[in-house]
Motif scaffolding. Structure first.
Motif, PDB file in Angstrom:
ATOM      1  N   ARG A 284       7.039  -2.681  -7.933  1.00  0.00           N
ATOM      2  CA  ARG A 284       6.359  -1.885  -6.909  1.00  0.00           C
ATOM      3  C   ARG A 284       6.934  -0.473  -6.861  1.00  0.00           C
ATOM      4  O   ARG A 284       6.203   0.487  -6.734  1.00  0.00           O
ATOM      5  CB  ARG A 284       6.520  -2.568  -5.548  1.00  0.00           C
ATOM      6  N   LEU A 285       8.226  -0.379  -7.005  1.00  0.00           N
ATOM      7  CA  LEU A 285       8.887   0.930  -6.950  1.00  0.00           C
ATOM      8  C   LEU A 285       8.419   1.806  -8.107  1.00  0.00           C
ATOM      9  O   LEU A 285       8.035   2.949  -7.916  1.00  0.00           O
ATOM     10  CB  LEU A 285      10.413   0.740  -7.016  1.00  0.00           C
ATOM     11  N   PHE A 286       8.421   1.261  -9.324  1.00  0.00           N
ATOM     12  CA  PHE A 286       8.072   2.073 -10.480  1.00  0.00           C
ATOM     13  C   PHE A 286       6.581   2.282 -10.657  1.00  0.00           C
ATOM     14  O   PHE A 286       6.151   3.231 -11.298  1.00  0.00           O
ATOM     15  CB  PHE A 286       8.688   1.466 -11.741  1.00  0.00           C
ATOM     16  N   SER A 287       5.759   1.441 -10.052  1.00  0.00           N
ATOM     17  CA  SER A 287       4.316   1.644 -10.147  1.00  0.00           C
ATOM     18  C   SER A 287       3.872   2.786  -9.260  1.00  0.00           C
ATOM     19  O   SER A 287       2.765   3.301  -9.407  1.00  0.00           O
ATOM     20  CB  SER A 287       3.562   0.365  -9.751  1.00  0.00           C
ATOM     21  N   ASN A 288       4.713   3.219  -8.338  1.00  0.00           N
ATOM     22  CA  ASN A 288       4.361   4.286  -7.403  1.00  0.00           C
ATOM     23  C   ASN A 288       4.770   5.674  -7.870  1.00  0.00           C
ATOM     24  O   ASN A 288       4.495   6.645  -7.202  1.00  0.00           O
ATOM     25  CB  ASN A 288       5.007   4.019  -6.039  1.00  0.00           C
ATOM     26  N   GLN A 289       5.450   5.754  -8.992  1.00  0.00           N
ATOM     27  CA  GLN A 289       5.905   7.064  -9.437  1.00  0.00           C
ATOM     28  C   GLN A 289       4.725   7.912  -9.872  1.00  0.00           C
ATOM     29  O   GLN A 289       3.758   7.423 -10.456  1.00  0.00           O
ATOM     30  CB  GLN A 289       6.889   6.931 -10.588  1.00  0.00           C
ATOM     31  N   LEU A 290       4.827   9.183  -9.586  1.00  0.00           N
ATOM     32  CA  LEU A 290       3.794  10.119 -10.008  1.00  0.00           C
ATOM     33  C   LEU A 290       3.949  10.400 -11.504  1.00  0.00           C
ATOM     34  O   LEU A 290       5.043  10.488 -12.020  1.00  0.00           O
ATOM     35  CB  LEU A 290       3.900  11.441  -9.239  1.00  0.00           C
ATOM     36  N   CYS A 291       2.857  10.509 -12.187  1.00  0.00           N
ATOM     37  CA  CYS A 291       2.907  10.800 -13.625  1.00  0.00           C
ATOM     38  C   CYS A 291       2.718  12.271 -13.875  1.00  0.00           C
ATOM     39  O   CYS A 291       2.053  12.952 -13.198  1.00  0.00           O
ATOM     40  CB  CYS A 291       1.835  10.013 -14.357  1.00  0.00           C
TER      41      CYS A 291
ATOM     42  N   ASN B   2       0.793  -1.233   0.000  1.00  0.00           N
ATOM     43  CA  ASN B   2       0.000   0.000   0.000  1.00  0.00           C
ATOM     44  C   ASN B   2       0.823   1.280   0.000  1.00  0.00           C
ATOM     45  O   ASN B   2       0.271   2.359  -0.210  1.00  0.00           O
ATOM     46  CB  ASN B   2      -0.941   0.027   1.211  1.00  0.00           C
ATOM     47  N   ILE B   3       2.126   1.180   0.214  1.00  0.00           N
ATOM     48  CA  ILE B   3       2.940   2.379   0.296  1.00  0.00           C
ATOM     49  C   ILE B   3       2.991   3.058  -1.081  1.00  0.00           C
ATOM     50  O   ILE B   3       3.093   2.403  -2.103  1.00  0.00           O
ATOM     51  CB  ILE B   3       4.360   2.056   0.825  1.00  0.00           C
ATOM     52  N   LYS B   4       2.868   4.355  -1.082  1.00  0.00           N
ATOM     53  CA  LYS B   4       2.857   5.124  -2.323  1.00  0.00           C
ATOM     54  C   LYS B   4       3.905   6.228  -2.254  1.00  0.00           C
ATOM     55  O   LYS B   4       4.150   6.804  -1.205  1.00  0.00           O
ATOM     56  CB  LYS B   4       1.490   5.770  -2.533  1.00  0.00           C
ATOM     57  N   PHE B   5       4.492   6.515  -3.395  1.00  0.00           N
ATOM     58  CA  PHE B   5       5.399   7.654  -3.490  1.00  0.00           C
ATOM     59  C   PHE B   5       4.532   8.893  -3.623  1.00  0.00           C
ATOM     60  O   PHE B   5       3.773   9.041  -4.566  1.00  0.00           O
ATOM     61  CB  PHE B   5       6.333   7.495  -4.690  1.00  0.00           C
ATOM     62  N   ASP B   6       4.645   9.785  -2.655  1.00  0.00           N
ATOM     63  CA  ASP B   6       3.748  10.941  -2.618  1.00  0.00           C
ATOM     64  C   ASP B   6       4.310  12.179  -3.304  1.00  0.00           C
ATOM     65  O   ASP B   6       3.609  13.169  -3.470  1.00  0.00           O
ATOM     66  CB  ASP B   6       3.367  11.272  -1.169  1.00  0.00           C
ATOM     67  N   GLY B   7       5.555  12.150  -3.696  1.00  0.00           N
ATOM     68  CA  GLY B   7       6.152  13.294  -4.357  1.00  0.00           C
ATOM     69  C   GLY B   7       6.564  14.409  -3.403  1.00  0.00           C
ATOM     70  O   GLY B   7       7.160  15.385  -3.813  1.00  0.00           O
ATOM     71  N   MET B   8       6.222  14.292  -2.138  1.00  0.00           N
ATOM     72  CA  MET B   8       6.569  15.308  -1.145  1.00  0.00           C
ATOM     73  C   MET B   8       7.992  15.112  -0.628  1.00  0.00           C
ATOM     74  O   MET B   8       8.593  16.048  -0.121  1.00  0.00           O
ATOM     75  CB  MET B   8       5.586  15.262   0.032  1.00  0.00           C
ATOM     76  N   HIS B   9       8.496  13.895  -0.739  1.00  0.00           N
ATOM     77  CA  HIS B   9       9.837  13.572  -0.260  1.00  0.00           C
ATOM     78  C   HIS B   9      10.669  13.118  -1.452  1.00  0.00           C
ATOM     79  O   HIS B   9      10.151  12.916  -2.552  1.00  0.00           O
ATOM     80  CB  HIS B   9       9.771  12.468   0.798  1.00  0.00           C
ATOM     81  N   GLU B  10      11.932  12.935  -1.225  1.00  0.00           N
ATOM     82  CA  GLU B  10      12.836  12.484  -2.289  1.00  0.00           C
ATOM     83  C   GLU B  10      12.566  11.021  -2.629  1.00  0.00           C
ATOM     84  O   GLU B  10      12.104  10.240  -1.790  1.00  0.00           O
ATOM     85  CB  GLU B  10      14.291  12.638  -1.842  1.00  0.00           C
ATOM     86  N   MET B  11      12.866  10.644  -3.865  1.00  0.00           N
ATOM     87  CA  MET B  11      12.669   9.267  -4.310  1.00  0.00           C
ATOM     88  C   MET B  11      13.524   8.303  -3.495  1.00  0.00           C
ATOM     89  O   MET B  11      13.085   7.203  -3.168  1.00  0.00           O
ATOM     90  CB  MET B  11      13.000   9.138  -5.795  1.00  0.00           C
TER      91      MET B  11
END
Length: 71
Positions: free
Chosen positions: A64-71, A26-35
């Motif tokens: 999982r890592l790349f599916s979380n990137q913001l588009c 469930n963890i998502k990259f939110d774009g608020m922090h560094e990759m």
């Protein structure tokens, strides 16, 4: 008595592993922090699962890592 303690830890480990797997999925990259911070979080979760003898395939980790990137 020792068997009761062993069973307690076995049950706890299953619960803890389930919690870690839910967090990992469930963890998502939110774009608020560094990759790299996101990668470290994912790496820490997989390391904790590895300590419980649950191994995460590198392909799954990468997907999982790349599916979380913001588009």
């Amino acid at each position: 008595m020792l068997n009761i303690v062993k069973e307690h830890f076995r049950t706890f480990n299953k619960f803890f592993a389930g919690t870690l797997i839910v967090k990992l999925t469930n963890i998502k990259f939110d774009g608020m922090h560094e990759m790299y911070e996101h990668v470290i979080k994912l790496s820490n979760l997989t390391a904790q699962l590895k300590n419980l003898r649950i191994f995460v395939n590198e392909f799954v980790f990468g997907a999982r890592l790349f599916s979380n990137q913001l588009c």
